[in-house]
Design a protein around this motif. Sequence first.
Motif, short mmCIF file in Angstrom:
data_model
loop_
_atom_site.label_atom_id
_atom_site.label_comp_id
_atom_site.label_asym_id
_atom_site.label_seq_id
_atom_site.Cartn_x
_atom_site.Cartn_y
_atom_site.Cartn_z
N ARG A 167 -35.34 -13.79 -3.84
CA ARG A 167 -35.10 -13.28 -2.31
C ARG A 167 -33.52 -12.81 -2.11
NH1 ARG A 167 -37.05 -9.64 0.79
NH2 ARG A 167 -36.65 -10.16 3.03
N PHE A 168 -32.54 -13.62 -2.42
CA PHE A 168 -31.24 -13.31 -2.06
C PHE A 168 -31.06 -11.94 -2.86
CE2 PHE A 168 -26.57 -13.47 -2.63
CZ PHE A 168 -26.40 -13.99 -1.35
N GLN A 169 -31.19 -11.88 -4.08
CA GLN A 169 -30.93 -10.69 -4.74
C GLN A 169 -31.63 -9.33 -4.15
OE1 GLN A 169 -31.90 -10.72 -8.87
NE2 GLN A 169 -31.32 -8.47 -9.36
N GLU A 170 -32.89 -9.54 -3.56
CA GLU A 170 -33.60 -8.55 -2.96
C GLU A 170 -32.93 -8.23 -1.66
OE1 GLU A 170 -38.07 -9.78 -4.39
OE2 GLU A 170 -37.20 -10.18 -2.30
N LEU A 171 -32.37 -9.10 -1.07
CA LEU A 171 -31.67 -8.88 0.25
C LEU A 171 -30.43 -8.04 0.11
CD1 LEU A 171 -32.23 -12.18 2.04
CD2 LEU A 171 -33.30 -10.02 2.87
N GLN A 172 -29.73 -8.37 -1.00
CA GLN A 172 -28.41 -7.82 -1.30
C GLN A 172 -28.62 -6.36 -1.75
OE1 GLN A 172 -26.95 -10.36 -4.47
NE2 GLN A 172 -25.11 -10.52 -3.14
N GLU A 173 -29.73 -6.00 -2.16
CA GLU A 173 -29.84 -4.80 -2.94
C GLU A 173 -30.41 -3.80 -1.69
OE1 GLU A 173 -32.97 -5.19 -5.45
OE2 GLU A 173 -31.43 -5.94 -7.54
N GLU A 174 -31.35 -4.39 -0.70
CA GLU A 174 -31.71 -3.60 0.55
C GLU A 174 -30.51 -3.53 1.55
OE1 GLU A 174 -35.05 -3.77 3.90
OE2 GLU A 174 -35.15 -5.19 2.35
N LEU A 175 -29.75 -4.53 1.46
CA LEU A 175 -28.55 -4.53 2.39
C LEU A 175 -27.68 -3.35 1.97
CD1 LEU A 175 -27.13 -5.13 4.73
CD2 LEU A 175 -25.97 -6.94 3.60
N ALA A 176 -27.48 -3.08 0.59
CA ALA A 176 -26.60 -2.13 0.16
C ALA A 176 -27.10 -0.74 0.52
CB ALA A 176 -26.32 -2.41 -1.56
N GLN A 177 -28.49 -0.56 0.04
CA GLN A 177 -28.90 0.76 0.53
C GLN A 177 -28.76 1.03 2.13
OE1 GLN A 177 -30.32 3.10 -1.44
NE2 GLN A 177 -29.32 1.85 -3.07
N VAL A 178 -28.99 0.10 2.94
CA VAL A 178 -28.83 0.39 4.33
C VAL A 178 -27.65 0.60 4.65
CG1 VAL A 178 -28.85 -0.84 6.56
CG2 VAL A 178 -30.85 -1.05 5.07
N ILE A 179 -26.59 0.05 4.13
CA ILE A 179 -25.17 0.25 4.31
C ILE A 179 -24.70 1.83 3.85
CG2 ILE A 179 -22.84 -0.26 3.80
CD1 ILE A 179 -23.60 -3.28 3.76
N LYS A 180 -25.25 2.05 2.48
CA LYS A 180 -25.01 3.36 2.14
C LYS A 180 -25.54 4.58 2.94
CE LYS A 180 -25.81 5.98 -2.10
NZ LYS A 180 -26.31 5.83 -3.47
N LYS A 181 -26.48 4.52 3.57
CA LYS A 181 -27.21 5.31 4.39
C LYS A 181 -26.58 5.34 5.58
CE LYS A 181 -31.62 5.26 1.84
NZ LYS A 181 -33.03 4.77 2.01
N ALA A 182 -25.64 4.19 6.15
CA ALA A 182 -25.17 4.19 7.22
C ALA A 182 -26.23 4.50 8.66
CB ALA A 182 -24.03 5.32 7.31
N VAL A 183 -27.20 3.99 8.35
CA VAL A 183 -28.24 4.07 9.47
C VAL A 183 -28.75 2.79 9.63
CG1 VAL A 183 -28.97 6.50 9.03
CG2 VAL A 183 -30.25 4.69 7.81
N ASN A 184 -29.72 2.72 11.00
CA ASN A 184 -30.51 1.55 11.37
C ASN A 184 -29.62 0.09 11.40
OD1 ASN A 184 -32.40 -0.44 12.01
ND2 ASN A 184 -33.70 0.72 10.32
N ASP A 185 -28.61 0.36 12.20
CA ASP A 185 -27.71 -0.93 12.52
C ASP A 185 -28.61 -2.18 12.85
OD1 ASP A 185 -25.69 0.28 12.30
OD2 ASP A 185 -25.30 0.75 14.29
N ALA A 186 -29.86 -2.02 13.48
CA ALA A 186 -30.77 -3.24 13.74
C ALA A 186 -31.09 -3.83 12.37
CB ALA A 186 -31.97 -3.00 14.69
N ARG A 187 -31.62 -2.97 11.53
CA ARG A 187 -32.01 -3.62 10.36
C ARG A 187 -30.91 -4.47 9.49
NH1 ARG A 187 -35.89 -6.19 7.75
NH2 ARG A 187 -36.02 -5.52 5.58
N ARG A 188 -29.82 -3.56 9.67
CA ARG A 188 -28.54 -4.09 8.71
C ARG A 188 -28.29 -5.39 9.29
NH1 ARG A 188 -22.48 -1.59 7.92
NH2 ARG A 188 -21.66 -3.52 7.04
N ALA A 189 -28.47 -5.89 10.67
CA ALA A 189 -27.99 -7.00 11.10
C ALA A 189 -28.99 -8.15 10.86
CB ALA A 189 -27.82 -6.93 12.69
#
Length: 222
Positions: free
Chosen positions: A55-77
């Motif tokens: 789960r930690f690895q999955e979260l890291q990967e998803e967070l990297a995509q959210v940061i890359k797209k620079a959208v959805n601050d709520a999801r990033r938080a």
Amino acid sequence: MDVVAAIWPCDLEVRADRRKLRGSFPYNREATVRDRGKVRKERFKSGAFGWQMRRFQELQEELAQVIKKAVNDARRALLERELAARNVDLLRGHNFDRPLASMLAGSLKVKDTSAALQFEANLPENAPSWVDDTMKAVDAGLLRGVSPGFAVPPASAVANAEELVEEPGNPGVQVRQINQAVLYELSLVTRPAYCESEVDLRDDFLLPSVPVADDWEVARWL
């Protein structure tokens, strides 16, 4: 919910020009654990911490995509909060004031295998004094064990997270078997109880690729 600490023994080695610490503690091996005046035998089943590592690895990967797209601050938080909740620290003697490495900081890698939970830590060059003191203690043979700080989820959240099983070859003796648990930290300690773990300080260790067990059926408690 109490956090439980059990201790694994290990072989430790320090090389003065290297800053990498590796180690493991075994699954399916019994230990005699002393807790508040009571003595019991316990062991961890293969994959006991597997869901958390994946789960930690999955979260890291998803967070990297959210940061890359620079959208959805709520999801990033939200992702950052859950990632912090899944974090594992490497400590000196279960002391959070003496951290050595951290998954969240990227200096600690933890991998679940069928035989053991393995870890690899990169120690900083300009480290706090306790990091260098830890290396010296390892070199002197004073730190000999790896001890996880963990908690077992309640039965209402994860069915059969722990159970009593008969000790092989010793009928009538019950062993606490931990099937699923949450890992908070790994610590280097002085007196181990488990007898088949390893820790080594060097710069040439690579975690092998080993298949892990299926995800938890009930993961929402985590």
